[in-house]
Design a protein around this motif. Structure first.
Motif, PDB file in Angstrom:
ATOM      1  N   GLY A 147       0.807  -1.428  -0.287  1.00 46.84           N
ATOM      2  CA  GLY A 147       0.238  -0.297  -0.211  1.00 46.84           C
ATOM      3  C   GLY A 147       0.824   1.522  -0.060  1.00 46.84           C
ATOM      4  O   GLY A 147       0.652   1.867  -1.235  1.00 46.84           O
ATOM      5  N   ALA A 148       1.602   1.275   0.736  1.00 49.90           N
ATOM      6  CA  ALA A 148       2.783   2.648   0.953  1.00 49.90           C
ATOM      7  C   ALA A 148       3.336   2.848  -0.585  1.00 49.90           C
ATOM      8  O   ALA A 148       3.812   3.687  -0.835  1.00 49.90           O
ATOM      9  N   TRP A 149       3.816   1.920  -1.020  1.00 46.24           N
ATOM     10  CA  TRP A 149       4.427   1.426  -2.363  1.00 46.24           C
ATOM     11  C   TRP A 149       3.693   1.942  -3.665  1.00 46.24           C
ATOM     12  O   TRP A 149       4.239   2.854  -4.791  1.00 46.24           O
ATOM     13  N   PHE A 150       2.492   1.944  -3.825  1.00 45.91           N
ATOM     14  CA  PHE A 150       2.074   1.752  -4.565  1.00 45.91           C
ATOM     15  C   PHE A 150       1.681   3.791  -4.248  1.00 45.91           C
ATOM     16  O   PHE A 150       1.477   4.441  -4.738  1.00 45.91           O
ATOM     17  N   LYS A 151       1.454   3.865  -2.872  1.00 49.69           N
ATOM     18  CA  LYS A 151       1.175   5.307  -3.394  1.00 49.69           C
ATOM     19  C   LYS A 151       1.877   6.263  -3.326  1.00 49.69           C
ATOM     20  O   LYS A 151       2.386   7.289  -3.711  1.00 49.69           O
ATOM     21  N   GLU A 152       3.893   5.606  -2.717  1.00 52.53           N
ATOM     22  CA  GLU A 152       5.157   6.461  -3.248  1.00 52.53           C
ATOM     23  C   GLU A 152       4.667   6.945  -4.519  1.00 52.53           C
ATOM     24  O   GLU A 152       4.704   7.474  -5.490  1.00 52.53           O
ATOM     25  N   LEU A 153       4.867   5.536  -5.498  1.00 47.97           N
ATOM     26  CA  LEU A 153       4.783   5.588  -7.214  1.00 47.97           C
ATOM     27  C   LEU A 153       3.334   6.615  -7.236  1.00 47.97           C
ATOM     28  O   LEU A 153       3.682   7.706  -8.087  1.00 47.97           O
ATOM     29  N   GLU A 154       1.849   6.765  -7.268  1.00 49.01           N
ATOM     30  CA  GLU A 154       1.548   7.886  -7.067  1.00 49.01           C
ATOM     31  C   GLU A 154       1.531   9.653  -6.885  1.00 49.01           C
ATOM     32  O   GLU A 154       0.968  10.534  -7.316  1.00 49.01           O
ATOM     33  N   SER A 155       2.150   9.793  -5.720  1.00 50.33           N
ATOM     34  CA  SER A 155       2.608  10.948  -4.931  1.00 50.33           C
ATOM     35  C   SER A 155       3.618  11.355  -5.859  1.00 50.33           C
ATOM     36  O   SER A 155       3.828  13.059  -6.083  1.00 50.33           O
ATOM     37  N   ARG A 156       5.149  10.730  -6.466  1.00 51.69           N
ATOM     38  CA  ARG A 156       5.594  10.812  -7.207  1.00 51.69           C
ATOM     39  C   ARG A 156       5.157  11.083  -8.876  1.00 51.69           C
ATOM     40  O   ARG A 156       5.860  11.153  -9.677  1.00 51.69           O
ATOM     41  N   GLY A 157       3.727  10.227  -9.441  1.00 56.81           N
ATOM     42  CA  GLY A 157       3.368  10.749 -10.709  1.00 56.81           C
ATOM     43  C   GLY A 157       3.614  10.154 -11.502  1.00 56.81           C
ATOM     44  O   GLY A 157       3.991   9.303 -12.574  1.00 56.81           O
ATOM     45  N   PHE A 158       3.880   8.508 -11.052  1.00 53.69           N
ATOM     46  CA  PHE A 158       4.818   7.265 -12.171  1.00 53.69           C
ATOM     47  C   PHE A 158       3.778   6.554 -12.097  1.00 53.69           C
ATOM     48  O   PHE A 158       3.255   5.567 -13.057  1.00 53.69           O
ATOM     49  N   LEU A 159       2.547   6.422 -11.115  1.00 57.46           N
ATOM     50  CA  LEU A 159       1.049   5.841 -11.627  1.00 57.46           C
ATOM     51  C   LEU A 159      -0.105   7.208 -10.925  1.00 57.46           C
ATOM     52  O   LEU A 159      -0.238   7.748 -10.597  1.00 57.46           O
ATOM     53  N   ARG A 160      -1.731   6.246 -12.368  1.00 54.25           N
ATOM     54  CA  ARG A 160      -2.580   6.970 -11.984  1.00 54.25           C
ATOM     55  C   ARG A 160      -3.651   6.150 -11.450  1.00 54.25           C
ATOM     56  O   ARG A 160      -3.662   5.014 -12.403  1.00 54.25           O
ATOM     57  N   MET A 161      -4.796   5.616 -10.502  1.00 51.33           N
ATOM     58  CA  MET A 161      -5.528   4.820 -10.668  1.00 51.33           C
ATOM     59  C   MET A 161      -6.155   5.716 -11.434  1.00 51.33           C
ATOM     60  O   MET A 161      -7.492   6.214 -10.824  1.00 51.33           O
ATOM     61  N   THR A 162      -6.927   4.968 -12.722  1.00 55.77           N
ATOM     62  CA  THR A 162      -7.877   4.601 -13.163  1.00 55.77           C
ATOM     63  C   THR A 162      -9.634   4.881 -12.617  1.00 55.77           C
ATOM     64  O   THR A 162     -10.166   5.096 -12.379  1.00 55.77           O
TER      65      THR A 162
END
Length: 154
Positions: A74-89
Protein backbone atom coordinates in the motif's frame (compact mmCIF):
# COMPACT_ATOMS: atom_id res chain seq x y z
CA UNK A 1 24.62 -21.43 -48.55
CA UNK A 2 21.95 -21.53 -45.86
CA UNK A 3 20.81 -18.53 -43.86
CA UNK A 4 22.79 -17.26 -40.92
CA UNK A 5 22.22 -19.62 -37.99
CA UNK A 6 22.44 -16.98 -35.26
CA UNK A 7 19.33 -15.14 -36.51
CA UNK A 8 17.12 -18.22 -36.18
CA UNK A 9 17.18 -17.97 -32.39
CA UNK A 10 16.23 -14.29 -32.36
CA UNK A 11 12.64 -14.86 -33.47
CA UNK A 12 10.17 -14.98 -30.67
CA UNK A 13 12.74 -14.04 -28.08
CA UNK A 14 9.94 -13.07 -25.72
CA UNK A 15 8.65 -9.93 -24.10
CA UNK A 16 10.76 -7.48 -22.20
CA UNK A 17 10.24 -4.46 -19.97
CA UNK A 18 11.70 -1.23 -21.27
CA UNK A 19 12.68 1.56 -18.87
CA UNK A 20 13.72 4.57 -20.96
CA UNK A 21 16.83 6.49 -20.05
CA UNK A 22 14.96 9.78 -19.58
CA UNK A 23 12.72 8.09 -16.98
CA UNK A 24 15.69 6.69 -15.08
CA UNK A 25 17.44 10.08 -15.21
CA UNK A 26 14.52 11.88 -13.55
CA UNK A 27 14.92 13.00 -9.94
CA UNK A 28 11.74 11.17 -8.96
CA UNK A 29 13.22 7.83 -10.11
CA UNK A 30 16.71 8.48 -8.79
CA UNK A 31 15.46 9.06 -5.23
CA UNK A 32 12.94 6.20 -5.31
CA UNK A 33 13.56 3.25 -2.96
CA UNK A 34 14.08 -0.25 -4.41
CA UNK A 35 10.66 -1.59 -3.33
CA UNK A 36 8.57 0.93 -5.29
CA UNK A 37 10.95 0.52 -8.25
CA UNK A 38 10.32 -3.23 -8.29
CA UNK A 39 6.57 -2.63 -8.09
CA UNK A 40 6.76 -0.25 -11.05
CA UNK A 41 8.60 -2.87 -13.09
CA UNK A 42 5.87 -5.43 -12.29
CA UNK A 43 3.18 -2.97 -13.36
CA UNK A 44 5.05 -2.19 -16.55
CA UNK A 45 5.39 -5.93 -17.14
CA UNK A 46 1.60 -6.20 -17.28
CA UNK A 47 1.38 -3.46 -19.92
CA UNK A 48 0.83 -5.11 -23.31
CA UNK A 49 0.95 -2.04 -25.53
CA UNK A 50 -2.75 -1.22 -25.55
CA UNK A 51 -4.08 -1.59 -22.00
CA UNK A 52 -2.73 1.53 -20.29
CA UNK A 53 -5.46 2.65 -17.92
CA UNK A 54 -6.66 -0.93 -17.48
CA UNK A 55 -3.55 -2.51 -15.98
CA UNK A 56 -4.74 -4.78 -13.19
CA UNK A 57 -2.51 -5.63 -10.23
CA UNK A 58 -3.88 -6.34 -6.78
CA UNK A 59 -1.91 -5.97 -3.57
CA UNK A 60 -1.98 -9.73 -2.97
CA UNK A 61 -0.73 -10.58 -6.45
CA UNK A 62 2.01 -7.96 -6.21
CA UNK A 63 3.01 -9.28 -2.78
CA UNK A 64 3.42 -12.79 -4.21
CA UNK A 65 5.42 -11.52 -7.19
CA UNK A 66 7.74 -9.34 -5.08
CA UNK A 67 7.97 -11.76 -2.14
CA UNK A 68 6.84 -9.24 0.49
CA UNK A 69 3.86 -8.99 2.85
CA UNK A 70 0.70 -7.60 1.29
CA UNK A 71 0.50 -4.75 3.82
CA UNK A 72 3.82 -3.41 2.52
CA UNK A 73 2.47 -2.74 -0.95
CA UNK A 74 0.00 0.00 0.00
CA UNK A 75 2.77 2.43 0.86
CA UNK A 76 4.61 1.56 -2.34
CA UNK A 77 1.54 2.23 -4.51
CA UNK A 78 1.01 5.56 -2.70
CA UNK A 79 4.68 6.47 -3.20
CA UNK A 80 4.45 5.83 -6.94
CA UNK A 81 1.21 7.80 -7.14
CA UNK A 82 2.56 10.75 -5.17
CA UNK A 83 5.65 10.98 -7.38
CA UNK A 84 3.55 10.84 -10.56
CA UNK A 85 4.51 7.44 -11.98
CA UNK A 86 1.03 5.90 -11.59
CA UNK A 87 -2.58 6.97 -11.66
CA UNK A 88 -5.51 4.89 -10.45
CA UNK A 89 -8.20 4.90 -13.12
CA UNK A 90 -10.65 2.66 -11.27
CA UNK A 91 -10.55 1.86 -7.58
CA UNK A 92 -10.79 -1.60 -6.08
CA UNK A 93 -14.31 -2.65 -5.14
CA UNK A 94 -16.60 -5.61 -4.60
CA UNK A 95 -18.11 -6.96 -7.77
CA UNK A 96 -21.78 -7.90 -8.20
CA UNK A 97 -21.16 -11.41 -6.91
CA UNK A 98 -19.36 -10.15 -3.80
CA UNK A 99 -15.90 -11.05 -5.07
CA UNK A 100 -13.31 -8.29 -4.81
CA UNK A 101 -12.02 -6.67 -7.98
CA UNK A 102 -8.56 -5.12 -8.14
CA UNK A 103 -7.83 -1.52 -9.02
CA UNK A 104 -6.97 -0.45 -12.56
CA UNK A 105 -3.79 1.53 -13.06
CA UNK A 106 -2.37 3.81 -15.75
CA UNK A 107 1.34 4.42 -16.29
CA UNK A 108 1.98 8.15 -16.57
CA UNK A 109 4.87 7.78 -19.02
CA UNK A 110 2.64 6.30 -21.75
CA UNK A 111 -0.48 7.56 -23.55
CA UNK A 112 -3.74 6.03 -22.38
CA UNK A 113 -5.98 3.81 -24.45
CA UNK A 114 -8.23 6.79 -25.24
CA UNK A 115 -5.18 8.37 -26.94
CA UNK A 116 -4.72 11.09 -24.33
CA UNK A 117 -1.14 12.32 -24.20
CA UNK A 118 1.09 11.01 -21.46
CA UNK A 119 1.21 13.54 -18.60
CA UNK A 120 4.70 12.54 -17.36
CA UNK A 121 4.07 14.37 -14.09
CA UNK A 122 7.03 12.62 -12.46
CA UNK A 123 9.38 14.79 -14.52
CA UNK A 124 8.32 17.88 -12.54
CA UNK A 125 8.43 16.16 -9.14
CA UNK A 126 10.75 17.71 -6.56
CA UNK A 127 11.44 16.47 -3.06
CA UNK A 128 9.71 18.28 -0.23
CA UNK A 129 12.23 20.51 1.44
CA UNK A 130 12.14 20.55 5.20
CA UNK A 131 12.21 24.08 6.58
CA UNK A 132 15.67 24.94 7.75
CA UNK A 133 15.87 26.10 11.30
CA UNK A 134 18.50 28.58 12.34
CA UNK A 135 21.48 27.14 14.09
CA UNK A 136 21.82 28.95 17.31
CA UNK A 137 23.36 28.19 20.61
CA UNK A 138 20.92 27.64 23.43
CA UNK A 139 20.88 30.63 25.67
CA UNK A 140 20.16 30.45 29.35
CA UNK A 141 18.99 33.98 29.89
CA UNK A 142 16.13 32.81 32.01
CA UNK A 143 18.65 31.43 34.52
CA UNK A 144 20.32 34.83 34.89
CA UNK A 145 17.06 36.63 35.59
CA UNK A 146 16.14 34.20 38.34
CA UNK A 147 19.53 34.71 39.96
CA UNK A 148 18.82 38.44 40.22
CA UNK A 149 15.58 37.76 42.08
CA UNK A 150 17.23 35.64 44.78
CA UNK A 151 17.86 37.10 48.16
CA UNK A 152 21.60 37.33 48.84
CA UNK A 153 22.97 35.28 51.71
CA UNK A 154 24.21 37.19 54.62
Amino acid sequence: MAGKPYKVHKRGAGRHVQLPEWLQASEAWATLKPGPRALYVELKRRFNGSNNGRIILSHRDAAKLLNVHRNTLGAWFKELESRGFLRMTQGHHLGPSGIGLAAHWALEELPTESMQAAPKSFMSWTPIQKPRTENRTPCHNHCDTRADLRVPDG
